[in-house]
Scaffold this motif. Structure first.
Motif, PDB file in Angstrom:
ATOM      1  N   GLN A 384     -22.734  48.684  29.981  1.00  0.00           N
ATOM      2  CA  GLN A 384     -23.293  47.755  29.003  1.00  0.00           C
ATOM      3  C   GLN A 384     -24.312  48.417  28.077  1.00  0.00           C
ATOM      4  N   THR A 398     -13.941  37.761  20.317  1.00  0.00           N
ATOM      5  CA  THR A 398     -14.578  36.734  21.138  1.00  0.00           C
ATOM      6  C   THR A 398     -13.847  35.424  20.958  1.00  0.00           C
ATOM      7  N   TRP A 404     -20.458  29.673  19.632  1.00  0.00           N
ATOM      8  CA  TRP A 404     -20.344  31.111  19.484  1.00  0.00           C
ATOM      9  C   TRP A 404     -21.489  31.699  18.674  1.00  0.00           C
ATOM     10  N   LYS A 407     -24.369  33.941  19.917  1.00  0.00           N
ATOM     11  CA  LYS A 407     -24.282  35.397  20.068  1.00  0.00           C
ATOM     12  C   LYS A 407     -25.236  36.124  19.145  1.00  0.00           C
ATOM     13  N   GLN A 412     -30.748  36.772  22.314  1.00  0.00           N
ATOM     14  CA  GLN A 412     -29.555  37.247  23.008  1.00  0.00           C
ATOM     15  C   GLN A 412     -29.366  38.759  22.874  1.00  0.00           C
ATOM     16  N   ARG A 421     -27.108  43.147  29.031  1.00  0.00           N
ATOM     17  CA  ARG A 421     -26.017  42.178  29.101  1.00  0.00           C
ATOM     18  C   ARG A 421     -26.133  41.070  28.059  1.00  0.00           C
ATOM     19  N   ASN A 423     -25.478  39.061  24.787  1.00  0.00           N
ATOM     20  CA  ASN A 423     -24.253  39.002  23.977  1.00  0.00           C
ATOM     21  C   ASN A 423     -24.440  39.622  22.597  1.00  0.00           C
ATOM     22  N   ASN A 424     -25.691  39.670  22.121  1.00  0.00           N
ATOM     23  CA  ASN A 424     -25.994  40.222  20.804  1.00  0.00           C
ATOM     24  C   ASN A 424     -26.160  41.734  20.947  1.00  0.00           C
ATOM     25  N   ARG A 425     -25.036  42.434  21.022  1.00  0.00           N
ATOM     26  CA  ARG A 425     -25.063  43.861  21.343  1.00  0.00           C
ATOM     27  C   ARG A 425     -25.821  44.678  20.306  1.00  0.00           C
TER      28      ARG A 425
END
Length: 506
Positions: A384, A398, A404, A407, A412, A421, A423-425
C-alpha cells in the motif's frame, strides 16, 4: 446463501435468487421498497429531520419459504447476528452505526443510527429466518455456523425456493408462489457453478446454459459470443458499466507538472483519444467517461449539462500547455523554466491495463509530454505504501457508487498514520471539495442531496481532480428468447435482482 455470513467469497447472483432485501435499487439508482410497504422519507414521516432515525413498515403478507410470517423480530435478529463477534460476519457496514432498533408492532420498527446517515432509508438488509436460527444460536454458536440451514435446508424470502444443492455443480430453485413481488414467470431455475470464462463460452455455444451472471465472462469472451451467436439470432450480449477507469495524480511533494497547474491536467485530458482507447480495448462495448456517474444514473443528465468536458484535440492540448508556460524549444518534449515535462505512468500488469497505459503514453507523447511507463509487478500490487507513493500518474478503477467522491477527501489521504490504506492514494487536498462532500452526506432531502452531488461532480471536472478514461463493463450473454433482463444501475449488485420478471418470449 446469506451474503453477510458467507464463509467463502460471496456469490450475490445465486443469493439473489433465494433471498430478498428490505429495499432495493432500481435501474436508475433510486431506492424502492421490497419487503417494506414504502421507502421511508422525511416527506412521509419515516425519516427524522436530522437523519438519525428511520421508521420501517413491513408488508403484512410476506412469508418465509416455510410459510411462517416475516416480522420485525427477524430484522432485529439479523442485525444482532451480523454484529455478534462469535459469528462469521466480516462486513458490518452499515449495521455497526445502528444504536438500537425499537419494535413498534410485529410489522413496524424504528432504527436509531449513531449519527446522521443519508442512506439510512436504503438499508438493503437481507433478513435471516429468526424463528429457525435463534434457537440454534442460543444452544450453540458453533452449531449456528454449521447448520444445514445455510445450504440444503435454506429458508428465505426470495422468488425461488431452494430444491437442490449439489456442491461444486449447481443450485436448483422452484418458483415461490407467495413471493412478495408476485410469482416468478419461470417455474424453475438452475444456477450452474462454472469455473472459468472459456467453459462459459463453450456452454453458451452448446446451448446448455441460457445466461451468464456475475463477472464470469470478460470483454474478449463476450465478443466471441457476439460474433458467433448474434448474427444468427441465437443470443445477445449485454454490457453494463459498473466501474470507472481513471488516472489518479500525485499531490505529494515533489509535485509532478500536472499537479501544480490545472491547465496541465486539462491538457492531458485534451490529448487523450478516449474514443479510440475504448474502441481498442473494449471493442465498442463501452463508452468514454467524463465523470464517475454512469449514463443510466438518475442524476447523470443534469450533471452532464454543467460539467467541464475535454474532447480529444491535440492542438487544443498544445495550446493549453503553451498558455501554462510549457513550450517546445528545438525538442519534441515541452519545457518550462528549463524543466522537461517528465511524467511516470504506473499501472498493474494485467494485459488490458498494459495496453491502456501504452496508448495513453503515445497520446501524451504527441503533445510534448515525456512519459515513462512503469508496470507494477504482482509482488508490489499489495504494497500500500508503494502504491500510494507513485511519482506521477497511477491508473486504476473503482466501482460506481453514491459515495465514491469520499475517495477525494483530504481525510482519506493514504499515510503512515492509516498504514497507507487511505483511499485517496495521491493525497488530493481541496478544502472546497471537502466542504461540498460534507454538505452532501448531511443533506437528508433527496432532491437537495442530488443538487449537492451535481455540484461536486462539476467542481471535480473543472479542477480535474482525476483523469476519467472510460467505463469498465460487466458482460453478460443472454440466449435468444429469454426476456426481462435489464441493464442494472452500476451500484446494484448482480443481474439476478429482477429474476422474478424474466420470462421466455418464444
Amino acid at each position: 446463501l446469506n451474503p453477510h455470513l458467507a464463509i467463502a467469497p460471496k456469490d450475490l447472483e445465486a443469493s439473489q435468487i433465494f433471498y430478498e432485501p428490505l429495499a432495493d435499487i432500481d435501474t436508475e439508482g433510486s431506492i424502492v421498497p421490497v419487503l417494506a410497504q414504502e421507502t421511508p422519507s422525511v416527506a412521509n414521516g419515516g425519516v427524522g429531520q436530522d437523519g438519525t432515525w428511520v421508521q420501517w413498515r413491513l408488508k403484512r403478507s410476506v412469508t418465509w419459504h416455510d410459510g411462517r410470517p416475516f416480522t420485525a423480530d427477524d430484522v432485529i435478529f439479523t442485525w444482532k447476528a451480523i454484529m455478534n463477534p462469535n459469528l462469521t460476519a466480516t462486513d458490518h457496514e452499515p449495521e455497526k452505526y445502528i444504536d438500537r432498533i425499537d419494535v413498534l408492532d410485529p410489522h413496524s420498527f424504528t432504527v436509531h443510527w449513531s449519527e446522521s446517515y443519508i442512506f439510512a432509508n436504503s438499508w438493503l438488509l437481507e433478513p435471516m429466518a429468526g424463528h429457525i436460527l435463534d434457537p440454534i444460536l442460543q444452544r450453540d454458536p458453533t452449531g449456528f455456523v454449521n447448520t444445514p440451514y445455510w445450504t440444503r435446508e435454506w429458508v428465505g424470502l426470495g422468488p425461488y425456493k431452494l430444491t437442490d444443492w449439489m456442491p461444486g455443480s449447481h443450485l436448483q430453485g422452484t418458483a415461490n408462489p407467495d413471493f412478495v413481488l408476485g410469482k416468478p414467470k419461470i417455474s424453475q431455475v438452475v444456477a450452474h457453478f462454472v469455473p472459468d470464462a472459456n467453459q462459459a463460452v463453450v456452454s453458451m455455444l452448446a446451448g446448455t446454459i441460457d445466461v451468464t451472471l456475475a463477472n464470469l465472462i470478460r470483454v474478449e469472451e463476450g465478443l466471441t459470443i457476439k460474433e458467433q451467436m448474434e448474427p444468427s439470432g441465437r443470443a445477445t450480449v449485454m454490457a453494463i458499466p459498473t466501474k470507472i477507469r481513471y488516472a489518479e495524480l500525485q499531490y505529494r511533494s515533489p509535485l509532478p507538472p500536472p499537479s501544480r497547474d490545472v491547465r496541465a491536467r486539462q491538457a492531458l485530458l485534451y490529448a487523450m483519444d478516449r474514443g479510440s482507447l475504448v474502441g481498442s480495448l473494449l471493442q465498442g462495448l463501452s463508452t468514454a467517461a467524463d465523470m464517475y456517474l454512469a449514463p443510466n444514473d438518475a442524476v447523470f443528465a443534469t450533471a452532464d449539462k454543467v460539467i467541464a468536458k475535454y474532447p480529444f484535440g491535440p492542438s487544443r492540448a498544445q495550446g493549453v500547455l503553451h498558455d501554462a508556460g510549457w513550450v517546445r524549444e528545438g525538442s519534441e518534449i515541452v519545457v518550462k523554466d528549463g524543466e522537461r515535462f517528465d511524467l511516470e505512468l504506473r499501472t498493474t500488469e494485467e494485459i488490458q491495463n498494459v495496453k491502456e497505459v501504452q496508448i495513453v503514453a503515445d497520446n501524451w507523447k504527441q503533445v510534448g509530454v515525456n512519459p515513462n511507463v512503469y508496470i507494477i509487478p504482482k509482488a508490489q500490487q499489495d504494497d500500500q505504501e508503494f502504491r500510494a507513493k507513485f511519482p506521477g500518474v497511477s491508473f486504476s478503477a473503482t466501482s460506481i457508487s453514491p459515495d465514491w467522491m469520499a475517495k477525494w477527501q483530504s481525510e482519506q489521504a493514504a499515510s503512515d498514520a492509516n498504514k497507507w490504506r487511505g483511499n485517496n492514494r495521491g493525497a488530493y487536498n481541496r478544502p472546497e471539495l471537502d466542504g461540498m462532500y460534507r454538505q452532501y452526506i448531511t443533506t437528508i432531502d433527496p432532491p437537495a442531496r442530488e443538487q449537492k452531488l451535481v455540484q461536486m461532480v462539476k467542481f471535480a471536472s473543472e479542477d480535474v481532480t482525476y483523469l476519467p478514461l472510460y467505463y469498465q463493463v460487466d458482460v453478460h450473454a443472454i440466449r435468444a428468447g429469454l426476456e426481462g433482463l435489464v441493464s442494472r444501475w452500476p451500484g446494484q449488485p448482480g443481474m439476478a435482482f429482477n429474476i422474478y420478471e424474466w420470462y421466455w418470449g418464444r
